[in-house]
Design a protein around this motif. Structure first.
Motif, PDB file in Angstrom:
ATOM      1  N   ASP A 385       0.841  -1.218  -0.126  1.00 21.23           N
ATOM      2  CA  ASP A 385      -0.009   0.025   0.018  1.00 21.23           C
ATOM      3  C   ASP A 385       0.697   1.211  -0.034  1.00 21.23           C
ATOM      4  N   GLU A 386       0.573   2.282  -0.599  1.00 19.31           N
ATOM      5  CA  GLU A 386       1.120   3.568  -0.546  1.00 19.31           C
ATOM      6  C   GLU A 386       0.532   4.674  -0.007  1.00 19.31           C
ATOM      7  N   LEU A 387       1.161   5.571   0.743  1.00 18.82           N
ATOM      8  CA  LEU A 387       0.841   6.646   1.572  1.00 18.82           C
ATOM      9  C   LEU A 387       1.218   7.998   0.800  1.00 18.82           C
ATOM     10  N   TYR A 388       0.737   8.837   0.400  1.00 17.01           N
ATOM     11  CA  TYR A 388       1.025  10.282  -0.085  1.00 17.01           C
ATOM     12  C   TYR A 388       0.802  11.343   0.755  1.00 17.01           C
ATOM     13  N   ARG A 389       1.398  12.408   0.885  1.00 16.95           N
ATOM     14  CA  ARG A 389       0.886  13.667   1.676  1.00 16.95           C
ATOM     15  C   ARG A 389       0.750  14.494   0.313  1.00 16.95           C
ATOM     16  N   VAL A 390      -0.399  15.323   0.338  1.00 16.48           N
ATOM     17  CA  VAL A 390      -0.833  15.761  -0.845  1.00 16.48           C
ATOM     18  C   VAL A 390      -1.229  17.224  -0.665  1.00 16.48           C
ATOM     19  N   GLY A 391      -1.151  17.791   0.950  1.00 21.96           N
ATOM     20  CA  GLY A 391      -1.489  18.867   1.024  1.00 21.96           C
ATOM     21  C   GLY A 391      -0.872  19.286   2.603  1.00 21.96           C
ATOM     22  N   GLY A 392      -1.344  20.426   3.244  1.00 20.14           N
ATOM     23  CA  GLY A 392      -1.045  20.750   4.723  1.00 20.14           C
ATOM     24  C   GLY A 392      -1.189  19.556   5.295  1.00 20.14           C
ATOM     25  N   ASP A 393      -2.719  19.215   5.628  1.00 24.04           N
ATOM     26  CA  ASP A 393      -3.028  18.134   6.259  1.00 24.04           C
ATOM     27  C   ASP A 393      -3.676  17.130   5.892  1.00 24.04           C
ATOM     28  N   GLU A 394      -3.597  16.851   4.490  1.00 16.85           N
ATOM     29  CA  GLU A 394      -4.170  16.007   3.624  1.00 16.85           C
ATOM     30  C   GLU A 394      -3.568  14.809   3.076  1.00 16.85           C
ATOM     31  N   PHE A 395      -3.863  13.617   3.333  1.00 13.22           N
ATOM     32  CA  PHE A 395      -3.150  12.453   2.852  1.00 13.22           C
ATOM     33  C   PHE A 395      -3.990  11.773   1.795  1.00 13.22           C
ATOM     34  N   ILE A 396      -3.231  10.914   0.936  1.00 12.24           N
ATOM     35  CA  ILE A 396      -4.128   9.897   0.240  1.00 12.24           C
ATOM     36  C   ILE A 396      -3.516   8.754   0.257  1.00 12.24           C
ATOM     37  N   ALA A 397      -4.168   7.638   0.335  1.00 10.32           N
ATOM     38  CA  ALA A 397      -3.619   5.958   0.161  1.00 10.32           C
ATOM     39  C   ALA A 397      -4.091   5.458  -0.791  1.00 10.32           C
ATOM     40  N   VAL A 398      -3.196   4.885  -1.712  1.00  9.22           N
ATOM     41  CA  VAL A 398      -3.451   4.274  -2.856  1.00  9.22           C
ATOM     42  C   VAL A 398      -3.305   2.698  -2.553  1.00  9.22           C
ATOM     43  N   ILE A 399      -4.397   1.691  -2.494  1.00  8.06           N
ATOM     44  CA  ILE A 399      -4.268   0.354  -2.395  1.00  8.06           C
ATOM     45  C   ILE A 399      -4.936  -0.439  -3.394  1.00  8.06           C
ATOM     46  N   GLU A 400      -4.615  -1.731  -3.409  1.00 14.34           N
ATOM     47  CA  GLU A 400      -5.336  -2.556  -4.500  1.00 14.34           C
ATOM     48  C   GLU A 400      -5.941  -3.310  -3.421  1.00 14.34           C
ATOM     49  N   VAL A 401      -7.252  -3.693  -3.873  1.00 15.89           N
ATOM     50  CA  VAL A 401      -8.365  -4.565  -3.002  1.00 15.89           C
ATOM     51  C   VAL A 401      -9.018  -5.272  -3.983  1.00 15.89           C
ATOM     52  N   GLY A 402      -9.765  -6.458  -3.556  1.00 14.56           N
ATOM     53  CA  GLY A 402     -10.566  -7.270  -3.924  1.00 14.56           C
ATOM     54  C   GLY A 402     -12.048  -6.976  -3.874  1.00 14.56           C
ATOM     55  N   ARG A 403     -12.297  -6.281  -3.087  1.00 14.64           N
ATOM     56  CA  ARG A 403     -13.891  -5.600  -3.031  1.00 14.64           C
ATOM     57  C   ARG A 403     -13.955  -4.378  -2.205  1.00 14.64           C
ATOM     58  N   PRO A 404     -14.870  -3.526  -2.546  1.00 10.19           N
ATOM     59  CA  PRO A 404     -14.802  -2.306  -1.763  1.00 10.19           C
ATOM     60  C   PRO A 404     -14.725  -2.521  -0.155  1.00 10.19           C
ATOM     61  N   GLU A 405     -15.405  -3.430   0.131  1.00  6.86           N
ATOM     62  CA  GLU A 405     -15.553  -3.568   1.806  1.00  6.86           C
ATOM     63  C   GLU A 405     -14.176  -3.942   2.229  1.00  6.86           C
ATOM     64  N   GLU A 406     -13.308  -4.269   1.667  1.00  9.69           N
ATOM     65  CA  GLU A 406     -11.664  -4.374   1.907  1.00  9.69           C
ATOM     66  C   GLU A 406     -11.098  -3.348   2.291  1.00  9.69           C
ATOM     67  N   ALA A 407     -11.354  -2.388   1.235  1.00  3.83           N
ATOM     68  CA  ALA A 407     -11.005  -0.759   1.196  1.00  3.83           C
ATOM     69  C   ALA A 407     -11.410  -0.223   2.598  1.00  3.83           C
ATOM     70  N   ALA A 408     -12.534  -0.480   3.120  1.00  3.27           N
ATOM     71  CA  ALA A 408     -13.238   0.279   4.091  1.00  3.27           C
ATOM     72  C   ALA A 408     -12.617  -0.193   5.162  1.00  3.27           C
ATOM     73  N   GLY A 409     -12.417  -1.418   5.366  1.00  9.80           N
ATOM     74  CA  GLY A 409     -11.685  -1.937   6.422  1.00  9.80           C
ATOM     75  C   GLY A 409     -10.342  -1.627   6.599  1.00  9.80           C
ATOM     76  N   ILE A 410      -9.478  -1.209   5.689  1.00  7.09           N
ATOM     77  CA  ILE A 410      -8.187  -0.806   5.704  1.00  7.09           C
ATOM     78  C   ILE A 410      -8.489   0.662   6.467  1.00  7.09           C
ATOM     79  N   ALA A 411      -9.416   1.248   5.815  1.00  7.41           N
ATOM     80  CA  ALA A 411      -9.484   2.828   6.145  1.00  7.41           C
ATOM     81  C   ALA A 411      -9.656   2.668   7.777  1.00  7.41           C
ATOM     82  N   GLU A 412     -10.514   1.896   8.232  1.00 11.62           N
ATOM     83  CA  GLU A 412     -10.923   1.802   9.775  1.00 11.62           C
ATOM     84  C   GLU A 412      -9.712   1.569  10.365  1.00 11.62           C
ATOM     85  N   ARG A 413      -8.705   0.687   9.935  1.00 13.83           N
ATOM     86  CA  ARG A 413      -7.476   0.592  10.544  1.00 13.83           C
ATOM     87  C   ARG A 413      -6.720   1.935  10.681  1.00 13.83           C
TER      88      ARG A 413
END
Length: 465
Positions: A385-413
């Protein structure tokens, strides 16, 4: 030419004599090329402005004739690359030794119309006689030590990464020294470490393989550290085996049986450089010139290695945020051009109440919060998984998942990781749809993020498909 060739004392002299003789009668630029390592070197030519150069063995008409051993004549109308403007045809014939071995190439660039078949036949006769004389003189001249050193220096300079540089340095050390084995050790944070070549031009022999295995087992051996310090302090040194042991600087080295000669050459500074070891099974006392050439090669290798490391550091700094060390917006822009619809998810992350932190405690405290959060979020992500800082307090993570619920689970982590360091974040999640641009996916993630903000922050929202 037939009368004068026997008087030539060297192959280049015989080539120049041939070129001069042909140049008197043929309305052409005449040149002779002899093999040198993996190239053809022009050793004699007519004309004041002729460029003496080398070309790869398989390049152009000369390379083809050298490989095939068959004469050819081409015109600008053929499939050959365009000939020079003042050349109406080119004849190229092999220089044949009596055994049939090709020892060089004779080329004639015609500047006036001539009876080409007759001239090609004459050129083939000349090539056979010149080839026979070159064979009598011992063949094409060998590559001089200076030429060899320059060739290897060019290979070191052309290396684009550390692995390529190690390959070039190991090949160069074997070639210049005439010994069978070359090993490079470089200083790492964990100590002196053996560096394995990835794609060396010359295959390592049995002795080198045994030395590598022995050094791999003894990489933390204090003797190697002491030897490196000793060589860096005193300069390159060599030793010959006595009673089956090999030592330098009163240090018996952890080397396998069978090492007869060993040369140790310092590479760069003692703290950050390393050691070049060149060895052979035979007891061969190296002459001072050989040791000096190895020192020059090691110095060139270090200059190139230091340059590659500096460039890698500059690329890393150019592609990362100086505060958190994360990759920044420019790197993110490059990354999202390579997404997979249905599998790539973008997580838009915003630090809750960050403006209050800055206004209350100052920007230095705000910076510290960002650094702590960046470390916490990186730890919560999976490998890959990849994490970027794109602004003052803004970050974006780019991840590869099998289904949307998996992405939501990583966000909860990520939300949980932020809470552990005493902060809260809001996360919007969007999985790229088929035929959807990455920019559109990011806008949906941002919209989901603002939904979290409106609902009280400190949470996750999965964007609608």
């Amino acid at each position: 030419m037939t009368a004068r060739l026997p008087l030539a004392a060297t192959a280049p002299e015989a080539c120049q004599l041939t070129v001069t003789a042909l140049g008197r009668y043929a309305p052409a630029h005449v040149s002779v090329l002899l093999p040198l390592h993996d190239r053809l070197r022009r050793v004699a030519a007519t004309g004041s402005w002729q460029i003496f150069a080398t070309l790869p063995l398989h390049t152009g008409l000369a390379g083809r004739v050298f490989v095939s051993g068959r004469a050819e004549t081409v015109r600008p109308t053929s499939d050959e690359p365009t000939l020079p403007p003042d050349v109406c045809a080119q004849t190229c014939v092999p220089l044949l030794a009596p055994t049939g071995t090709v020892v060089g190439v004779l080329t004639l660039d015609w500047t006036e119309p001539v009876a080409l078949p007759a001239w090609q036949a004459t050129a083939e006769q000349v090539g056979a006689r010149l080839g026979a004389r070159i064979a009598q003189l011992g063949g094409p001249p060998k590559e001089s030590r200076d030429e060899k050193l320059l060739r290897h220096a060019a290979n070191l300079t052309a290396a684009v990464d550390e692995a390529g540089l190690v390959d070039a340095a190991v090949d160069a050390a074997r070639d210049v020294s005439g010994l069978t084995s070359a090993i490079l050790l470089l200083a790492r944070p964990t100590g002196l470490r053996l560096v394995e070549p990835e794609h060396p031009h010359d295959a390592p022999g049995d002795l080198e393989c045994r030395i590598r295995r022995s050094l791999t087992r003894h990489q933390s051996h204090p003797t190697l550290e002491r030897l490196t310090a000793w060589v860096h302090e005193r300069g390159a040194a060599y030793t010959l085996a006595e009673d089956g042991t090999v030592g330098l600087g009163e240090q018996e080295l952890p080397l396998p049986d069978g090492v007869g000669t060993l040369i140790a050459v310092p590479l760069g500074p003692a703290e950050t450089g390393g050691l070049l070891l060149v060895a052979d099974e035979l007891v061969r006392r190296p002459d001072p010139t050989t040791v000096n050439l190895l020192e020059l090669l090691a110095a060139q290798a270090w200059i190139c290695l230091d340059r590659l490391r500096s460039l890698a550091g500059l690329r890393k700094r150019a592609g990362s945020d100086p505060l958190t060390g994360l990759r920044h917006y420019g790197s993110f822009g490059e990354r999202i051009t390579d997404t997979t619809p249905g599998r790539t998810a973008l997580l838009a992350i915003d630090v809750d109440d960050f403006k209050i932190i800055n206004d209350t405690y100052g920007h230095q405290a705000g910076d510290q919060v960002l650094v702590e959060l960046a470390r916490a979020l990186e730890t919560a992500l999976r490998q890959g998984d990849e994490l970027y800082r794109v602004g003052g307090d803004e970050f974006i993570a780019v991840i590869e998942v099998g289904r949307p619920e998996e992405a939501a689970g990583i966000a909860e982590r990520l939300v949980t990781a932020a809470r552990r360091v005493g902060r809260t974040i809001s996360v919007g999640v969007a999985v790229q749809n088929d035929a959807e641009s990455p920019e559109r996916t990011l806008r949906r993630a941002d919209a989901a993020l603002y939904d979290v903000k409106r609902d009280g922050r400190d949470g996750v929202r999965l964007a609608a498909a």
